[in-house]
Design a protein around this motif. Structure first.
Motif, PDB file in Angstrom:
ATOM      1  N   GLN A   1       0.833  -1.199   0.000  1.00 44.34           N
ATOM      2  CA  GLN A   1       0.000   0.000   0.000  1.00 44.34           C
ATOM      3  C   GLN A   1       0.875   1.258   0.000  1.00 44.34           C
ATOM      4  O   GLN A   1       0.630   2.193  -0.755  1.00 44.34           O
ATOM      5  CB  GLN A   1      -0.923  -0.026   1.235  1.00 44.34           C
ATOM      6  CG  GLN A   1      -1.940   1.093   1.248  1.00 44.34           C
ATOM      7  CD  GLN A   1      -2.888   1.014   0.054  1.00 44.34           C
ATOM      8  OE1 GLN A   1      -3.404  -0.053  -0.263  1.00 44.34           O
ATOM      9  NE2 GLN A   1      -3.089   2.130  -0.624  1.00 44.34           N
ATOM     10  N   LEU A   2       1.910   1.216   0.849  1.00 41.99           N
ATOM     11  CA  LEU A   2       2.821   2.361   0.961  1.00 41.99           C
ATOM     12  C   LEU A   2       3.520   2.611  -0.371  1.00 41.99           C
ATOM     13  O   LEU A   2       3.641   3.750  -0.826  1.00 41.99           O
ATOM     14  CB  LEU A   2       3.841   2.088   2.073  1.00 41.99           C
ATOM     15  CG  LEU A   2       4.787   3.228   2.444  1.00 41.99           C
ATOM     16  CD1 LEU A   2       4.028   4.458   2.894  1.00 41.99           C
ATOM     17  CD2 LEU A   2       5.752   2.760   3.542  1.00 41.99           C
TER      18      LEU A   2
ATOM     19  N   GLU B   1       2.891  15.417  -4.072  1.00 40.57           N
ATOM     20  CA  GLU B   1       2.856  15.426  -2.606  1.00 40.57           C
ATOM     21  C   GLU B   1       4.249  15.427  -1.967  1.00 40.57           C
ATOM     22  O   GLU B   1       4.372  15.555  -0.748  1.00 40.57           O
ATOM     23  CB  GLU B   1       2.075  14.198  -2.099  1.00 40.57           C
ATOM     24  CG  GLU B   1       0.585  14.264  -2.436  1.00 40.57           C
ATOM     25  CD  GLU B   1      -0.154  12.963  -2.187  1.00 40.57           C
ATOM     26  OE1 GLU B   1      -1.327  12.874  -2.583  1.00 40.57           O
ATOM     27  OE2 GLU B   1       0.428  12.020  -1.600  1.00 40.57           O
ATOM     28  N   LEU B   2       5.284  15.250  -2.775  1.00 42.53           N
ATOM     29  CA  LEU B   2       6.637  15.257  -2.211  1.00 42.53           C
ATOM     30  C   LEU B   2       7.149  16.687  -2.087  1.00 42.53           C
ATOM     31  O   LEU B   2       6.784  17.555  -2.867  1.00 42.53           O
ATOM     32  CB  LEU B   2       7.584  14.441  -3.086  1.00 42.53           C
ATOM     33  CG  LEU B   2       7.241  12.961  -3.212  1.00 42.53           C
ATOM     34  CD1 LEU B   2       8.276  12.256  -4.079  1.00 42.53           C
ATOM     35  CD2 LEU B   2       7.147  12.294  -1.843  1.00 42.53           C
ATOM     36  N   ARG B   3       7.979  16.908  -1.080  1.00 43.67           N
ATOM     37  CA  ARG B   3       8.566  18.229  -0.851  1.00 43.67           C
ATOM     38  C   ARG B   3      10.058  18.058  -0.617  1.00 43.67           C
ATOM     39  O   ARG B   3      10.489  17.040  -0.098  1.00 43.67           O
ATOM     40  CB  ARG B   3       7.994  18.852   0.434  1.00 43.67           C
ATOM     41  CG  ARG B   3       6.485  18.951   0.501  1.00 43.67           C
ATOM     42  CD  ARG B   3       5.960  20.175  -0.250  1.00 43.67           C
ATOM     43  NE  ARG B   3       4.513  20.249  -0.159  1.00 43.67           N
ATOM     44  CZ  ARG B   3       3.671  19.700  -1.037  1.00 43.67           C
ATOM     45  NH1 ARG B   3       4.153  19.006  -2.068  1.00 43.67           N
ATOM     46  NH2 ARG B   3       2.363  19.814  -0.897  1.00 43.67           N
TER      47      ARG B   3
ATOM     48  N   ARG C   1      10.609  15.121   2.043  1.00 42.01           N
ATOM     49  CA  ARG C   1       9.448  14.976   2.937  1.00 42.01           C
ATOM     50  C   ARG C   1       8.262  14.580   2.074  1.00 42.01           C
ATOM     51  O   ARG C   1       8.216  14.905   0.898  1.00 42.01           O
ATOM     52  CB  ARG C   1       9.123  16.307   3.639  1.00 42.01           C
ATOM     53  CG  ARG C   1      10.266  16.886   4.492  1.00 42.01           C
ATOM     54  CD  ARG C   1      10.470  16.086   5.757  1.00 42.01           C
ATOM     55  NE  ARG C   1      11.503  16.640   6.631  1.00 42.01           N
ATOM     56  CZ  ARG C   1      12.781  16.246   6.632  1.00 42.01           C
ATOM     57  NH1 ARG C   1      13.205  15.331   5.788  1.00 42.01           N
ATOM     58  NH2 ARG C   1      13.638  16.774   7.478  1.00 42.01           N
ATOM     59  N   TRP C   2       7.299  13.924   2.706  1.00 44.65           N
ATOM     60  CA  TRP C   2       6.068  13.562   1.989  1.00 44.65           C
ATOM     61  C   TRP C   2       4.891  14.211   2.696  1.00 44.65           C
ATOM     62  O   TRP C   2       4.591  13.875   3.846  1.00 44.65           O
ATOM     63  CB  TRP C   2       5.931  12.034   1.972  1.00 44.65           C
ATOM     64  CG  TRP C   2       4.702  11.502   1.277  1.00 44.65           C
ATOM     65  CD1 TRP C   2       3.726  12.203   0.627  1.00 44.65           C
ATOM     66  CD2 TRP C   2       4.344  10.122   1.163  1.00 44.65           C
ATOM     67  NE1 TRP C   2       2.788  11.350   0.113  1.00 44.65           N
ATOM     68  CE2 TRP C   2       3.134  10.055   0.424  1.00 44.65           C
ATOM     69  CE3 TRP C   2       4.927   8.924   1.605  1.00 44.65           C
ATOM     70  CZ2 TRP C   2       2.498   8.855   0.144  1.00 44.65           C
ATOM     71  CZ3 TRP C   2       4.298   7.727   1.321  1.00 44.65           C
ATOM     72  CH2 TRP C   2       3.090   7.705   0.581  1.00 44.65           C
ATOM     73  N   GLN C   3       4.250  15.135   1.993  1.00 42.42           N
ATOM     74  CA  GLN C   3       3.055  15.764   2.540  1.00 42.42           C
ATOM     75  C   GLN C   3       1.889  14.817   2.254  1.00 42.42           C
ATOM     76  O   GLN C   3       1.238  14.915   1.216  1.00 42.42           O
ATOM     77  CB  GLN C   3       2.847  17.146   1.879  1.00 42.42           C
ATOM     78  CG  GLN C   3       1.725  17.953   2.488  1.00 42.42           C
ATOM     79  CD  GLN C   3       1.976  18.322   3.934  1.00 42.42           C
ATOM     80  OE1 GLN C   3       2.964  18.991   4.245  1.00 42.42           O
ATOM     81  NE2 GLN C   3       1.112  17.876   4.839  1.00 42.42           N
TER      82      GLN C   3
ATOM     83  N   ARG D   1      -1.896  11.417   6.600  1.00 39.82           N
ATOM     84  CA  ARG D   1      -0.977  11.203   7.720  1.00 39.82           C
ATOM     85  C   ARG D   1      -0.121  12.407   8.047  1.00 39.82           C
ATOM     86  O   ARG D   1       0.683  12.369   8.986  1.00 39.82           O
ATOM     87  CB  ARG D   1      -0.109   9.975   7.446  1.00 39.82           C
ATOM     88  CG  ARG D   1      -0.948   8.673   7.392  1.00 39.82           C
ATOM     89  CD  ARG D   1      -0.187   7.531   6.738  1.00 39.82           C
ATOM     90  NE  ARG D   1       0.969   7.140   7.519  1.00 39.82           N
ATOM     91  CZ  ARG D   1       1.973   6.389   7.049  1.00 39.82           C
ATOM     92  NH1 ARG D   1       1.959   5.976   5.807  1.00 39.82           N
ATOM     93  NH2 ARG D   1       2.978   6.065   7.827  1.00 39.82           N
ATOM     94  N   GLY D   2      -0.247  13.486   7.249  1.00 38.70           N
ATOM     95  CA  GLY D   2       0.544  14.683   7.531  1.00 38.70           C
ATOM     96  C   GLY D   2       1.939  14.625   6.920  1.00 38.70           C
ATOM     97  O   GLY D   2       2.189  13.815   6.029  1.00 38.70           O
TER      98      GLY D   2
END
Ligand code: C2E
Ligand code: MG
Ligand code: MG
Ligand code: MG
Length: 276
Positions: free
Chosen positions: A26-27, A39-41, A63-65, A69-70
């Motif tokens: 799933q991940l 969604e990546l930063r 980072r993953w926005q 899950r934030g």
């Protein structure tokens, strides 16, 4: 601890369907989607000169926005990205984004990008770097790729080729988490390393533990003796900064100088097509 015979096969099958593996799949699929969905930063943490805290550049940290899950740190998802297609998809995104961002900065500032061992060994890696530089207009001498000792130590032929092509273009290499791998010396010997980054686990204890202090002094001498730049990672307070400065370390990174932070938002970078 595998059972043998038919029973073993049933157990293996059961493991494959267990919750952990389903979550992993799933991940992976969420992460694949995250790249396309924007969604990546990249967060950027300052790298400074220890003498006067002058800004030298930034390390890009992913980072993953996540929609539910934030904001997720790399430790929460990077392992899921360690399969072929996803590694290059993610790695390509990071390189292109970082080069595009850095092209807008003061031309004195350099950008550090973490590269996974797996991505470095993939065919087409040096072409990807060349494309990222060309598209962004970033001068090659402003890009430093951070690799870990294990990457360097187990460097395959394909890795060595990528490394020599990339460094021939003017891009430099940093050995990350220096001192934590099995053989820092072998790594330094095998690859054209420009910078070593002393791992923050050592910096954390350098003021309080004499044996760690001795180790860090050794790492500093090794780096300096080989004519390398040395960056101390994870400096959190003035005592650590003072100790490192007094022992000849010239560059630093850590919460004491700045935490990783986002740059102002920009237009999304189009995804590079990855081979099917
Ligand atoms: P790293 O390359 O060694 O990066 C330094 C890590 O230490 C970062 O964690 C940073 O936020 C953290 N750090 C910096 N200063 C301090 C400090 O003073 N105190 C403490 N406690 N921590 C500090 P982060 O961002 O969670 O990244 C973890 C690791 O994930 C990185 O370690 C790197 O190995 C990997 N990584 C991050 N971004 C990328 C990426 O774009 N691609 C790849 N392949 N790996 C990445
Ligand atoms: Mg790094
Ligand atoms: Mg590191
Ligand atoms: Mg580290």
């Amino acid at each position: 601890a595998k059972a043998n015979g038919g029973r073993g096969r049933i157990e293996v099958h059961d493991e494959a369907l267990s919750g952990g593996d389903v979550d992993q799949l799933q991940l992976e699929s969420d992460l694949r989607h995250a790249v396309d969905a924007g969604e990546l930063r990249l967060f950027y943490q300052p790298i400074v000169a220890l003498a006067d805290e002058r800004l030298l550049g930034y390390e890009a940290l992913i980072r993953w926005q996540h929609p539910t899950r934030g904001l997720l740190p790399p430790g929460a998802f990077l392992e899921a990205a360690e399969n072929n297609r996803l590694t290059s998809k993610l790695g390509a995104w990071v390189l292109r984004r970082a080069c595009t961002d850095a092209a807008d900065w003061d031309p004195e500032l350099r950008v550090h990008v973490n590269i996974s061992a797996r991505h470095l060994a993939e065919p087409g890696f040096s072409e990807l770097v060349a494309t990222a530089l060309e598209e962004s207009g970033l001068e090659s001498g402003r890009l430093e790729l951070e690799i870990t000792e294990s990457t360097a130590l187990f460097a395959a032929e394909a890795t060595l080729r990528s490394v020599s092509e990339v460094t021939a273009s003017g891009v430099t290499l940093a050995l990350d988490d220096f001192g934590t791998g099995y053989s820092a010396i072998t790594a330094l010997h095998r690859l054209p390393i420009h910078t070593v980054k002393i791992d923050r686990s050592f910096v954390a204890d350098v003021v309080t533990e004499p044996s760690t202090a001795a180790l860090v002094q050794g790492l500093l001498q090794l780096g300096q003796g080989m004519g390398l730049e040395v960056i101390a990672e994870g400096i959190e307070d003035e005592e650590q900064a003072t100790w490192l400065r007094e022992h000849g370390c010239t560059m630093a990174q850590g919460y004491a100088f700045g935490r990783p932070a986002p740059l102002p938002p920009r237009e999304p970078v189009e995804q590079v097509a990855t081979p099917a």
